[in-house]
Design a protein around this motif. Sequence first.
Motif, PDB file in Angstrom:
ATOM      1  N   GLY A 196       0.841  -1.186   0.000  1.00 33.03           N
ATOM      2  CA  GLY A 196       0.000   0.000   0.000  1.00 33.03           C
ATOM      3  C   GLY A 196       0.877   1.236   0.000  1.00 33.03           C
ATOM      4  N   GLU A 197       0.386   2.303  -0.618  1.00 32.31           N
ATOM      5  CA  GLU A 197       1.198   3.520  -0.739  1.00 32.31           C
ATOM      6  C   GLU A 197       0.320   4.743  -0.535  1.00 32.31           C
ATOM      7  OE1 GLU A 197       4.389   4.451  -3.928  1.00 32.31           O
ATOM      8  OE2 GLU A 197       2.535   5.375  -4.666  1.00 32.31           O
ATOM      9  N   VAL A 198       0.880   5.721   0.212  1.00 31.74           N
ATOM     10  CA  VAL A 198       0.181   6.989   0.421  1.00 31.74           C
ATOM     11  C   VAL A 198       1.169   8.115   0.122  1.00 31.74           C
ATOM     12  CG1 VAL A 198      -1.079   8.461   2.025  1.00 31.74           C
ATOM     13  CG2 VAL A 198      -1.265   5.968   2.214  1.00 31.74           C
ATOM     14  N   VAL A 199       0.710   9.113  -0.645  1.00 31.80           N
ATOM     15  CA  VAL A 199       1.503  10.294  -0.954  1.00 31.80           C
ATOM     16  C   VAL A 199       0.703  11.522  -0.529  1.00 31.80           C
ATOM     17  CG1 VAL A 199       2.657  11.666  -2.733  1.00 31.80           C
ATOM     18  CG2 VAL A 199       2.638   9.158  -2.897  1.00 31.80           C
ATOM     19  N   ALA A 200       1.321  12.370   0.286  1.00 31.26           N
ATOM     20  CA  ALA A 200       0.682  13.620   0.712  1.00 31.26           C
ATOM     21  C   ALA A 200       1.558  14.781   0.268  1.00 31.26           C
ATOM     22  CB  ALA A 200       0.484  13.648   2.221  1.00 31.26           C
ATOM     23  N   VAL A 201       0.932  15.808  -0.284  1.00 29.63           N
ATOM     24  CA  VAL A 201       1.657  16.988  -0.741  1.00 29.63           C
ATOM     25  C   VAL A 201       1.161  18.191   0.056  1.00 29.63           C
ATOM     26  CG1 VAL A 201       2.219  18.459  -2.710  1.00 29.63           C
ATOM     27  CG2 VAL A 201       1.895  15.993  -3.041  1.00 29.63           C
ATOM     28  N   PHE A 202       2.104  18.927   0.639  1.00 26.75           N
ATOM     29  CA  PHE A 202       1.785  20.115   1.426  1.00 26.75           C
ATOM     30  C   PHE A 202       2.436  21.334   0.806  1.00 26.75           C
ATOM     31  CE2 PHE A 202       1.269  16.670   4.409  1.00 26.75           C
ATOM     32  CZ  PHE A 202       0.244  17.059   5.260  1.00 26.75           C
ATOM     33  N   ASP A 203       1.765  22.464   0.900  1.00 24.59           N
ATOM     34  CA  ASP A 203       2.367  23.755   0.552  1.00 24.59           C
ATOM     35  C   ASP A 203       2.978  24.345   1.816  1.00 24.59           C
ATOM     36  OD1 ASP A 203       1.652  23.697  -2.130  1.00 24.59           O
ATOM     37  OD2 ASP A 203      -0.318  24.586  -1.746  1.00 24.59           O
ATOM     38  N   LEU A 204       4.218  24.820   1.703  1.00 26.44           N
ATOM     39  CA  LEU A 204       4.915  25.406   2.857  1.00 26.44           C
ATOM     40  C   LEU A 204       5.180  26.878   2.588  1.00 26.44           C
ATOM     41  CD1 LEU A 204       7.583  22.687   3.776  1.00 26.44           C
ATOM     42  CD2 LEU A 204       5.234  22.924   4.606  1.00 26.44           C
ATOM     43  N   PRO A 205       4.480  27.772   3.255  1.00 30.96           N
ATOM     44  CA  PRO A 205       4.785  29.202   3.086  1.00 30.96           C
ATOM     45  C   PRO A 205       6.119  29.538   3.741  1.00 30.96           C
ATOM     46  CG  PRO A 205       3.157  28.877   4.813  1.00 30.96           C
ATOM     47  CD  PRO A 205       3.373  27.542   4.186  1.00 30.96           C
ATOM     48  N   PRO A 206       6.721  30.662   3.398  1.00 29.29           N
ATOM     49  CA  PRO A 206       7.989  31.062   4.043  1.00 29.29           C
ATOM     50  C   PRO A 206       7.836  31.132   5.562  1.00 29.29           C
ATOM     51  CG  PRO A 206       7.543  32.445   2.130  1.00 29.29           C
ATOM     52  CD  PRO A 206       6.302  31.618   2.354  1.00 29.29           C
ATOM     53  N   GLY A 207       8.837  30.624   6.263  1.00 30.28           N
ATOM     54  CA  GLY A 207       8.821  30.665   7.716  1.00 30.28           C
ATOM     55  C   GLY A 207       8.042  29.551   8.369  1.00 30.28           C
ATOM     56  N   HIS A 208       7.479  28.623   7.585  1.00 26.45           N
ATOM     57  CA  HIS A 208       6.714  27.520   8.171  1.00 26.45           C
ATOM     58  C   HIS A 208       7.631  26.654   9.034  1.00 26.45           C
ATOM     59  CE1 HIS A 208       4.144  23.982   8.521  1.00 26.45           C
ATOM     60  NE2 HIS A 208       3.143  24.699   8.036  1.00 26.45           N
ATOM     61  N   ALA A 209       7.090  26.175  10.161  1.00 28.58           N
ATOM     62  CA  ALA A 209       7.895  25.401  11.108  1.00 28.58           C
ATOM     63  C   ALA A 209       8.457  24.128  10.483  1.00 28.58           C
ATOM     64  CB  ALA A 209       7.051  25.056  12.338  1.00 28.58           C
ATOM     65  N   ALA A 210       7.771  23.569   9.481  1.00 29.92           N
ATOM     66  CA  ALA A 210       8.269  22.341   8.849  1.00 29.92           C
ATOM     67  C   ALA A 210       9.593  22.572   8.127  1.00 29.92           C
ATOM     68  CB  ALA A 210       7.229  21.807   7.863  1.00 29.92           C
ATOM     69  N   ARG A 211       9.854  23.789   7.699  1.00 32.10           N
ATOM     70  CA  ARG A 211      11.127  24.070   7.019  1.00 32.10           C
ATOM     71  C   ARG A 211      12.303  23.868   7.978  1.00 32.10           C
ATOM     72  NH1 ARG A 211      10.885  27.628   2.158  1.00 32.10           N
ATOM     73  NH2 ARG A 211       8.705  27.892   1.564  1.00 32.10           N
ATOM     74  N   ALA A 212      12.111  24.264   9.233  1.00 30.36           N
ATOM     75  CA  ALA A 212      13.179  24.071  10.224  1.00 30.36           C
ATOM     76  C   ALA A 212      13.422  22.590  10.475  1.00 30.36           C
ATOM     77  CB  ALA A 212      12.810  24.783  11.526  1.00 30.36           C
ATOM     78  N   VAL A 213      12.342  21.783  10.474  1.00 32.26           N
ATOM     79  CA  VAL A 213      12.494  20.337  10.662  1.00 32.26           C
ATOM     80  C   VAL A 213      13.296  19.737   9.505  1.00 32.26           C
ATOM     81  CG1 VAL A 213      11.266  18.146  10.890  1.00 32.26           C
ATOM     82  CG2 VAL A 213      10.343  20.213  11.973  1.00 32.26           C
ATOM     83  N   LEU A 214      12.982  20.175   8.296  1.00 34.11           N
ATOM     84  CA  LEU A 214      13.721  19.682   7.125  1.00 34.11           C
ATOM     85  C   LEU A 214      15.197  20.059   7.206  1.00 34.11           C
ATOM     86  CD1 LEU A 214      11.119  20.535   4.325  1.00 34.11           C
ATOM     87  CD2 LEU A 214      11.654  18.273   5.230  1.00 34.11           C
ATOM     88  N   ASP A 215      15.474  21.301   7.591  1.00 34.82           N
ATOM     89  CA  ASP A 215      16.872  21.743   7.695  1.00 34.82           C
ATOM     90  C   ASP A 215      17.622  20.912   8.722  1.00 34.82           C
ATOM     91  OD1 ASP A 215      16.474  23.664   5.801  1.00 34.82           O
ATOM     92  OD2 ASP A 215      16.142  25.298   7.221  1.00 34.82           O
ATOM     93  N   GLU A 216      17.004  20.683   9.868  1.00 37.78           N
ATOM     94  CA  GLU A 216      17.668  19.929  10.935  1.00 37.78           C
ATOM     95  C   GLU A 216      17.941  18.494  10.496  1.00 37.78           C
ATOM     96  OE1 GLU A 216      17.013  18.760  15.654  1.00 37.78           O
ATOM     97  OE2 GLU A 216      15.682  20.178  14.662  1.00 37.78           O
ATOM     98  N   ALA A 217      17.028  17.935   9.709  1.00 41.48           N
ATOM     99  CA  ALA A 217      17.195  16.554   9.257  1.00 41.48           C
ATOM    100  C   ALA A 217      18.074  16.452   8.007  1.00 41.48           C
ATOM    101  CB  ALA A 217      15.822  15.931   8.966  1.00 41.48           C
ATOM    102  N   GLY A 218      18.517  17.594   7.474  1.00 41.67           N
ATOM    103  CA  GLY A 218      19.349  17.572   6.279  1.00 41.67           C
ATOM    104  C   GLY A 218      18.589  17.184   5.029  1.00 41.67           C
ATOM    105  N   LEU A 219      17.297  17.502   4.984  1.00 44.99           N
ATOM    106  CA  LEU A 219      16.455  17.141   3.843  1.00 44.99           C
ATOM    107  C   LEU A 219      16.177  18.373   2.995  1.00 44.99           C
ATOM    108  CD1 LEU A 219      13.918  14.851   5.736  1.00 44.99           C
ATOM    109  CD2 LEU A 219      15.693  14.106   4.148  1.00 44.99           C
TER     110      LEU A 219
END
Length: 550
Positions: A62-85
């Motif tokens: 089974g497979e699930v794909v979710a797509v999110f829009d990230l505005p500037p300054g969104h907290a998820a961007r910091a998570v990505l940076d910390e994880a090196g993604l």
Amino acid sequence: MLRSLDIRDVLIIDRLELAFRPGLNVLTGETGAGKSILLDALGFVLGWRGRADLVRAGASQGEVVAVFDLPPGHAARAVLDEAGLPGGDELILRRVNSVDGRKTAWVNDRRAGGEVLRALSDALVELHGQQDDRGLLNPRGHRALLDAFGGLEPEVEALRAAWSARARAERTLAEAEAGLAALRAEEEYLRHAVAELDALSPLPGEEAELDARRRAMQAADRIREDIARALAALGPGEGAEGRMGDALRWLDGVADRAEGRLDGAIAALSRALIELGEAGQGVETCLEALEFDPGALEATEERLFAIRAAARKHSVLPDDLGGFADGLRARLAALDAGAHDLAALEKARDAAGAAYDAAAAALSAARHAASRRLDAAMAAELPPLKLDRASFATAITRAEPGPEGIDLVSFTVATNPGAPAGPLDKIASGGELSRFLLALKVCLAQGSSPLTLIFDEIDRGVGGATADAVGRRLAELSRSAQVLVVTHSPQVAARAGHHWRVEKRVAHGSTLSSVTPLDAPARVDEIARMLSGDTITDEARAAARALLAG
């Protein structure tokens, strides 16, 4: 914002593509149609811990794909940076569940673990339901929610800095006190050793120089007797010079009678006397050079042995004694200056503590003010939700000082006048709890981050005017955040900006779930079905149109 959700071979879904929109998105359908499966699929791709058997029967994965829009300054961007993604304006989460139970995830086409997915989930989505055990029902997060409501994040960050400064000052003082205590424990040794080394005052290279001088004097003492004996053998009198001189005088006395036969011998003997004189002079010079005061040898040995003994005592090389003495003097100086230094560090510690206390007190006062505003906002939200006899209060109690202040914050409710207040999840019933959570979320929305808010049948157990009030609050909430609602309430569904119907069908002996976006006529029929049941009457359609118009 959640832009799309693509589900393949998950439970009773073979292939489903959903394109969500800003505002209020509503999912409706019969019980068991598969609405909860959509949340299971979303939770799976977000790393939530849920059911393990997600693969549709007969499929390999089974497979699930979710797509999110990230505005500037969104907290998820910091998570990505910390994880090196890799980051950007778009976030694509993909997760696969094999039939053997193995789960593999990708974040923007990079492999990622469940911890990263859950960290992103906290920054992307907030789930609310009657059995919600996260978010608003977690007392550990109430202080942060109140700070967000009051716009106090800058003050909290400044307080964290003050806490760190106080901790550094205390740590520096403690280290200085420990160091001074250690110096005091060896004060007697330090003073004795420094005095001893100051008296000795060794110089770099001195040990080698003394050793060479000692060896030379010892050698001179051994060879001087032989050199003196040689000088006596070479000298006048009974020495070679005297005997050769006598021979020369004797030969000179008879040379005129030898008819020249002694001329060569006399000349050679004259030359030999000259060479012998030079040899004697050299030997005498050497002998004079070997003259020394026996006391000098004794003094040299004493100095040499003292330096070597000090080096052994302190376990250093003789040439390092000077540097070692400098180190001892520095420690002694630190000991002598310790009281003054401690006083300065204590003053710095007290200043940092006072700065923290002042900032913590100011933040606590601001939290109390924010709590009063939140309580007032909740008091206005509860009556329309048929909770006019209930009360909400933000309880702030004193806590041990920490990086975020001196306050414990908890949201409490009382469902009837005179009843004791208590935690949300302990006091309110299922239907009441859902309405409390909705009212609280509406009040907190002005200070919250741009999350996608999901409400799973939060309107269960209410109807009529109360359900209409719930729908209006959800619509109000959707003005500042994307809201997804799974509902059985026609009053709530009528407030949606975007409406999907979830239904089951049987195809080729298999049960499958599908989701259909509804246009305006289809919405009338769906809401009419929710009002009247399977048989849709004209009266039900008229009532549905009235709800949609209202």
